[in-house]
Design a protein around this motif. Structure first.
Motif, PDB file in Angstrom:
ATOM      1  N   ARG A   3       0.856  -1.178   0.000  1.00 19.76           N
ATOM      2  CA  ARG A   3       0.000   0.000   0.000  1.00 19.76           C
ATOM      3  C   ARG A   3       0.889   1.222   0.000  1.00 19.76           C
ATOM      4  NH1 ARG A   3      -5.464  -0.891   3.043  1.00 19.76           N
ATOM      5  NH2 ARG A   3      -5.465   1.255   2.376  1.00 19.76           N
ATOM      6  N   THR A   4       0.512   2.172  -0.832  1.00 20.83           N
ATOM      7  CA  THR A   4       1.403   3.299  -1.046  1.00 20.83           C
ATOM      8  C   THR A   4       1.310   4.329   0.059  1.00 20.83           C
ATOM      9  OG1 THR A   4       1.181   2.946  -3.383  1.00 20.83           O
ATOM     10  CG2 THR A   4       2.082   5.055  -2.723  1.00 20.83           C
ATOM     11  N   SER A   5       0.133   4.486   0.598  1.00 19.88           N
ATOM     12  CA  SER A   5       0.038   5.488   1.652  1.00 19.88           C
ATOM     13  C   SER A   5      -0.965   5.036   2.696  1.00 19.88           C
ATOM     14  CB  SER A   5      -0.400   6.826   1.068  1.00 19.88           C
ATOM     15  OG  SER A   5      -1.770   6.778   0.771  1.00 19.88           O
ATOM     16  N   PRO A   6      -0.723   5.392   3.919  1.00 19.78           N
ATOM     17  CA  PRO A   6      -1.646   5.006   4.984  1.00 19.78           C
ATOM     18  C   PRO A   6      -2.877   5.907   4.990  1.00 19.78           C
ATOM     19  CG  PRO A   6       0.174   6.272   5.886  1.00 19.78           C
ATOM     20  CD  PRO A   6       0.425   6.153   4.419  1.00 19.78           C
ATOM     21  N   THR A   7      -3.909   5.435   5.646  1.00 22.24           N
ATOM     22  CA  THR A   7      -5.158   6.196   5.643  1.00 22.24           C
ATOM     23  C   THR A   7      -5.061   7.477   6.447  1.00 22.24           C
ATOM     24  OG1 THR A   7      -5.821   4.727   7.394  1.00 22.24           O
ATOM     25  CG2 THR A   7      -6.757   4.309   5.237  1.00 22.24           C
ATOM     26  N   GLU A   8      -4.007   7.643   7.259  1.00 23.21           N
ATOM     27  CA  GLU A   8      -3.965   8.859   8.066  1.00 23.21           C
ATOM     28  C   GLU A   8      -3.733  10.109   7.237  1.00 23.21           C
ATOM     29  OE1 GLU A   8      -0.014   6.777   9.209  1.00 23.21           O
ATOM     30  OE2 GLU A   8      -2.049   6.211   8.750  1.00 23.21           O
ATOM     31  N   VAL A   9      -3.620   9.965   5.930  1.00 28.51           N
ATOM     32  CA  VAL A   9      -3.458  11.154   5.100  1.00 28.51           C
ATOM     33  C   VAL A   9      -4.576  12.150   5.356  1.00 28.51           C
ATOM     34  CG1 VAL A   9      -4.625  10.197   3.064  1.00 28.51           C
ATOM     35  CG2 VAL A   9      -3.020  12.041   2.783  1.00 28.51           C
ATOM     36  N   VAL A 131      -4.052  15.725  -0.942  1.00 29.43           N
ATOM     37  CA  VAL A 131      -2.587  15.719  -0.855  1.00 29.43           C
ATOM     38  C   VAL A 131      -2.034  17.051  -1.355  1.00 29.43           C
ATOM     39  CG1 VAL A 131      -0.449  14.656  -1.682  1.00 29.43           C
ATOM     40  CG2 VAL A 131      -2.393  13.212  -1.062  1.00 29.43           C
ATOM     41  N   ILE A 132      -2.530  17.510  -2.512  1.00 34.49           N
ATOM     42  CA  ILE A 132      -2.015  18.761  -3.074  1.00 34.49           C
ATOM     43  C   ILE A 132      -2.335  19.944  -2.161  1.00 34.49           C
ATOM     44  CG2 ILE A 132      -2.280  20.415  -4.972  1.00 34.49           C
ATOM     45  CD1 ILE A 132      -2.349  18.119  -6.901  1.00 34.49           C
ATOM     46  N   CYS A 133      -3.557  19.986  -1.635  1.00 31.31           N
ATOM     47  CA  CYS A 133      -3.945  21.125  -0.794  1.00 31.31           C
ATOM     48  C   CYS A 133      -3.229  21.105   0.558  1.00 31.31           C
ATOM     49  CB  CYS A 133      -5.461  21.139  -0.584  1.00 31.31           C
ATOM     50  SG  CYS A 133      -6.370  21.429  -2.111  1.00 31.31           S
ATOM     51  N   GLU A 134      -3.015  19.922   1.107  1.00 28.39           N
ATOM     52  CA  GLU A 134      -2.437  19.859   2.445  1.00 28.39           C
ATOM     53  C   GLU A 134      -0.917  19.762   2.436  1.00 28.39           C
ATOM     54  OE1 GLU A 134      -4.424  16.833   4.768  1.00 28.39           O
ATOM     55  OE2 GLU A 134      -6.391  17.583   4.155  1.00 28.39           O
ATOM     56  N   TYR A 135      -0.358  19.179   1.367  1.00 23.81           N
ATOM     57  CA  TYR A 135       1.083  18.920   1.376  1.00 23.81           C
ATOM     58  C   TYR A 135       1.812  19.528   0.177  1.00 23.81           C
ATOM     59  CZ  TYR A 135      -0.321  15.357   4.753  1.00 23.81           C
ATOM     60  OH  TYR A 135      -0.854  14.706   5.819  1.00 23.81           O
ATOM     61  N   GLY A 136       1.099  19.800  -0.894  1.00 25.31           N
ATOM     62  CA  GLY A 136       1.727  20.324  -2.107  1.00 25.31           C
ATOM     63  C   GLY A 136       1.933  19.238  -3.145  1.00 25.31           C
ATOM     64  N   ALA A 137       1.896  19.655  -4.404  1.00 27.16           N
ATOM     65  CA  ALA A 137       1.966  18.697  -5.510  1.00 27.16           C
ATOM     66  C   ALA A 137       3.297  17.958  -5.555  1.00 27.16           C
ATOM     67  CB  ALA A 137       1.719  19.404  -6.843  1.00 27.16           C
ATOM     68  N   GLU A 138       4.346  18.541  -4.960  1.00 29.78           N
ATOM     69  CA  GLU A 138       5.644  17.851  -5.013  1.00 29.78           C
ATOM     70  C   GLU A 138       5.622  16.582  -4.178  1.00 29.78           C
ATOM     71  OE1 GLU A 138       5.142  20.616  -3.381  1.00 29.78           O
ATOM     72  OE2 GLU A 138       6.100  20.524  -1.407  1.00 29.78           O
ATOM     73  N   ARG A 139       4.576  16.389  -3.396  1.00 33.27           N
ATOM     74  CA  ARG A 139       4.461  15.152  -2.619  1.00 33.27           C
ATOM     75  C   ARG A 139       3.906  13.987  -3.440  1.00 33.27           C
ATOM     76  NH1 ARG A 139       6.457  14.712   2.716  1.00 33.27           N
ATOM     77  NH2 ARG A 139       7.292  16.758   3.162  1.00 33.27           N
ATOM     78  N   LEU A 140       3.510  14.282  -4.661  1.00 32.81           N
ATOM     79  CA  LEU A 140       3.128  13.220  -5.593  1.00 32.81           C
ATOM     80  C   LEU A 140       4.254  13.093  -6.601  1.00 32.81           C
ATOM     81  CD1 LEU A 140      -0.556  14.352  -6.286  1.00 32.81           C
ATOM     82  CD2 LEU A 140       0.187  12.595  -4.675  1.00 32.81           C
ATOM     83  N   GLY A 141       4.677  11.881  -6.879  1.00 31.91           N
ATOM     84  CA  GLY A 141       5.813  11.774  -7.792  1.00 31.91           C
ATOM     85  C   GLY A 141       5.931  10.428  -8.462  1.00 31.91           C
ATOM     86  N   VAL A 142       6.903  10.362  -9.362  1.00 27.15           N
ATOM     87  CA  VAL A 142       7.269   9.115 -10.032  1.00 27.15           C
ATOM     88  C   VAL A 142       8.630   8.715  -9.479  1.00 27.15           C
ATOM     89  CG1 VAL A 142       7.749   7.993 -12.243  1.00 27.15           C
ATOM     90  CG2 VAL A 142       6.034   9.819 -12.113  1.00 27.15           C
ATOM     91  N   CYS A 143       8.790   7.452  -9.185  1.00 33.43           N
ATOM     92  CA  CYS A 143      10.024   6.930  -8.596  1.00 33.43           C
ATOM     93  C   CYS A 143      11.252   7.359  -9.401  1.00 33.43           C
ATOM     94  CB  CYS A 143       9.941   5.412  -8.526  1.00 33.43           C
ATOM     95  SG  CYS A 143      11.358   4.651  -7.714  1.00 33.43           S
ATOM     96  N   LEU A 144      12.289   7.784  -8.675  1.00 33.38           N
ATOM     97  CA  LEU A 144      13.503   8.284  -9.319  1.00 33.38           C
ATOM     98  C   LEU A 144      14.387   7.165  -9.861  1.00 33.38           C
ATOM     99  CD1 LEU A 144      14.483  11.239  -9.579  1.00 33.38           C
ATOM    100  CD2 LEU A 144      15.932  10.844  -7.597  1.00 33.38           C
ATOM    101  N   ASP A 145      14.116   5.936  -9.451  1.00 27.57           N
ATOM    102  CA  ASP A 145      14.910   4.809  -9.937  1.00 27.57           C
ATOM    103  C   ASP A 145      14.795   4.721 -11.461  1.00 27.57           C
ATOM    104  OD1 ASP A 145      16.265   2.045  -9.159  1.00 27.57           O
ATOM    105  OD2 ASP A 145      14.805   1.661 -10.742  1.00 27.57           O
ATOM    106  N   ALA A 146      15.948   4.540 -12.117  1.00 27.97           N
ATOM    107  CA  ALA A 146      15.957   4.580 -13.577  1.00 27.97           C
ATOM    108  C   ALA A 146      15.099   3.479 -14.195  1.00 27.97           C
ATOM    109  CB  ALA A 146      17.397   4.478 -14.072  1.00 27.97           C
ATOM    110  N   GLY A 147      15.007   2.347 -13.536  1.00 22.70           N
ATOM    111  CA  GLY A 147      14.265   1.246 -14.129  1.00 22.70           C
ATOM    112  C   GLY A 147      12.852   1.096 -13.595  1.00 22.70           C
TER     113      GLY A 147
END
Ligand SMILES: [Zn+2]
Ligand SMILES: [Zn+2]
Length: 186
Positions: A3-9, A131-147
């Motif tokens: 699970r990517t994020s817990p419900t406490e968001v 998420v965007i309103c409470e934390y900002g859009a930079e908190r959503l992302g694509v994994c930096l791993d090249a593969g």
């Protein structure tokens, strides 16, 4: 399935943020169409009420929705991410109400009795909006791993996350350490 994020968001029991990330990862990574059964199991694991096997139409609509959620994670510019998400929210039928189907009172965003795909649309879009309103859009992302192409939602305190998982973080930390050692010993 991780699970990517817990419900406490947001404290809501219907974890729209986690559902959004899991749906995007299931549909848009791995290079092949995700099956109806995998999508059904995924939604059930996020507490969506799914009584029947998904129809081909539902499966296709969920895949389409996931492909449109992905750019919200991938967009680095907050104003553009907001535009994308507002457009998605405008398409999802919304009628917030409190529901209790054995989970305790919690918010549903779609109309009572809404079809599964509409419930998924409403909950995932609103989840990402929080998420965007409470934390900002930079908190959503694509994994930096090249593969790795997986997306993540990062609502933990502390330094910003750059990887979808501990596995990707550790692999890259080790690689960076080796690279440093090689360059200093040369
Ligand atoms: Zn519910
Ligand atoms: Zn990753």
């Amino acid at each position: 399935m991780t699970r990517t994020s817990p419900t406490e968001v947001t404290g809501y029991r219907n974890d729209g943020v986690g559902t959004a990330a899991a749906l995007v990862n299931a549909v848009t990574t791995g290079g092949r169409d995700v099956s109806a059964e995998t999508l059904r199991a995924l939604l059930a694991s996020y507490n969506f009420k799914v009584d029947e096997p998904l129809t081909e139409d539902e499966t296709q609509m969920l895949r389409d929705w996931a492909r449109r959620l992905r750019p919200v994670f991938a967009e680095p510019d907050q104003a553009r991410a907001i535009d994308l998400l507002n457009a998605l929210m405008a398409e999802a039928p919304m009628r917030p109400h409190i529901s209790d189907h054995g989970l305790g009172p919690h918010l549903h965003y779609g109309p009572p009795g809404a079809a599964l795909v509409d419930r998924v649309r409403a909950n995932t879009a609103v989840g990402l909006a929080f998420v965007i309103c409470e934390y900002g859009a930079e908190r959503l992302g694509v994994c930096l791993d090249a593969g790795c192409e997986r997306v993540y939602a990062d609502i933990a305190r502390g330094p910003r996350r750059r990887y979808c998982s501990k596995a990707c973080l550790n692999r890259n930390t080790v690689a960076a350490f080796r690279a440093r050692r090689t360059s200093t010993s040369a």
